[in-house]
Design a protein around this motif. Sequence first.
Motif, mmCIF file in Angstrom:
data_model
loop_
_atom_site.group_PDB
_atom_site.id
_atom_site.type_symbol
_atom_site.label_atom_id
_atom_site.label_comp_id
_atom_site.label_asym_id
_atom_site.label_seq_id
_atom_site.Cartn_x
_atom_site.Cartn_y
_atom_site.Cartn_z
ATOM 1 N N ARG A 1 0.836 -1.201 0.000
ATOM 2 C CA ARG A 1 0.000 0.000 0.000
ATOM 3 C C ARG A 1 0.876 1.258 0.000
ATOM 4 O O ARG A 1 0.532 2.256 -0.639
ATOM 5 C CB ARG A 1 -0.914 0.001 1.219
ATOM 6 C CG ARG A 1 -1.920 -1.117 1.289
ATOM 7 C CD ARG A 1 -2.916 -1.151 0.137
ATOM 8 N NE ARG A 1 -2.358 -1.678 -1.110
ATOM 9 C CZ ARG A 1 -2.133 -2.980 -1.351
ATOM 10 N NH1 ARG A 1 -2.399 -3.890 -0.439
ATOM 11 N NH2 ARG A 1 -1.648 -3.356 -2.523
ATOM 12 N N PHE A 2 1.985 1.193 0.701
ATOM 13 C CA PHE A 2 2.917 2.317 0.673
ATOM 14 C C PHE A 2 3.499 2.487 -0.724
ATOM 15 O O PHE A 2 3.643 3.616 -1.222
ATOM 16 C CB PHE A 2 4.029 2.094 1.700
ATOM 17 C CG PHE A 2 5.074 3.163 1.706
ATOM 18 C CD1 PHE A 2 4.771 4.444 2.145
ATOM 19 C CD2 PHE A 2 6.357 2.890 1.274
ATOM 20 C CE1 PHE A 2 5.742 5.437 2.146
ATOM 21 C CE2 PHE A 2 7.334 3.873 1.276
ATOM 22 C CZ PHE A 2 7.022 5.158 1.714
ATOM 23 N N ASP B 1 2.054 1.559 -3.554
ATOM 24 C CA ASP B 1 0.981 2.101 -4.401
ATOM 25 C C ASP B 1 0.817 3.610 -4.185
ATOM 26 O O ASP B 1 0.554 4.355 -5.134
ATOM 27 C CB ASP B 1 -0.332 1.387 -4.100
ATOM 28 C CG ASP B 1 -0.309 -0.078 -4.518
ATOM 29 O OD1 ASP B 1 0.521 -0.425 -5.375
ATOM 30 O OD2 ASP B 1 -1.107 -0.853 -3.971
ATOM 31 N N THR B 2 0.971 4.050 -2.935
ATOM 32 C CA THR B 2 0.880 5.487 -2.655
ATOM 33 C C THR B 2 1.997 6.255 -3.345
ATOM 34 O O THR B 2 1.762 7.327 -3.921
ATOM 35 C CB THR B 2 0.947 5.728 -1.138
ATOM 36 O OG1 THR B 2 -0.103 5.002 -0.490
ATOM 37 C CG2 THR B 2 0.814 7.204 -0.815
ATOM 38 N N VAL C 1 1.781 9.222 -6.545
ATOM 39 C CA VAL C 1 2.279 10.590 -6.393
ATOM 40 C C VAL C 1 2.795 11.099 -7.736
ATOM 41 O O VAL C 1 3.548 10.386 -8.417
ATOM 42 C CB VAL C 1 3.406 10.638 -5.341
ATOM 43 C CG1 VAL C 1 4.065 12.008 -5.312
ATOM 44 C CG2 VAL C 1 2.861 10.293 -3.971
#
Length: 228
Positions: free
Chosen positions: A47-48, A50-51, A55
């Motif tokens: 998830r990090f 994907d974040t 960006v």
Amino acid sequence: MLIRLLEGGQVSLTVGLVTAVFAALIGTTVGLLAGYHGGRLDQLLMRFTDTMIAVPVLPLLIILAALDPKKLPLPEALTGSDSFSLYRIVLIIALFGWTTVARLVRAATLAARQREYVRAAVALGAGNGRIMLTHILPNVVSPIVVATTLSIGNIILLESVLSFLGLGIQLPLPSWGNMLTNAQETIWSAPLLAFWPGLLIFVTVISFNFLGDGLQDALDPRSSGDKK
């Protein structure tokens, strides 16, 4: 002009190679941990990742590169050196350029941890760190090499864009990007000052892309089987 092109090439290639290796190390670490351990750690790391992918990289790089280094809590000897802009660009791009390698390594690790040699190492009592470094990492190195090679061209382009905007490599340290910036004022009277750096950027990026495609074909067993 030739001397500046050669020195600028050293700087641009150094940024591309060092940043690609640094980003590959970060991505490999994240991908190995996520793929091998799975569960909540895998979900958290992905998830990090994907974040980070979501960006907008270029605007964020422009903002970070525009920060005044004198206002950062860094030694004055470092921020005042001619090479500080190079270190800053390498760090900024590497911190946001590892996501592709992380996803590729995670996928390869998920497949490798189900193999018999990994199960045998677990049965013999090998630790997680030894299994990841000794048994899994050598078998997932192909996608790392390919992704790292392909990213070099993109990194050189990013460095050239930032340097062209005056936010990348700073004078007196030359790079192909800031050579393009300096050539803006003489584009009509001396167009070759912009032509040669632009041509070298184009040729270098294309060359690394071809190299990455060739390595992908050479290291992918499925493509070798298709050729046969």
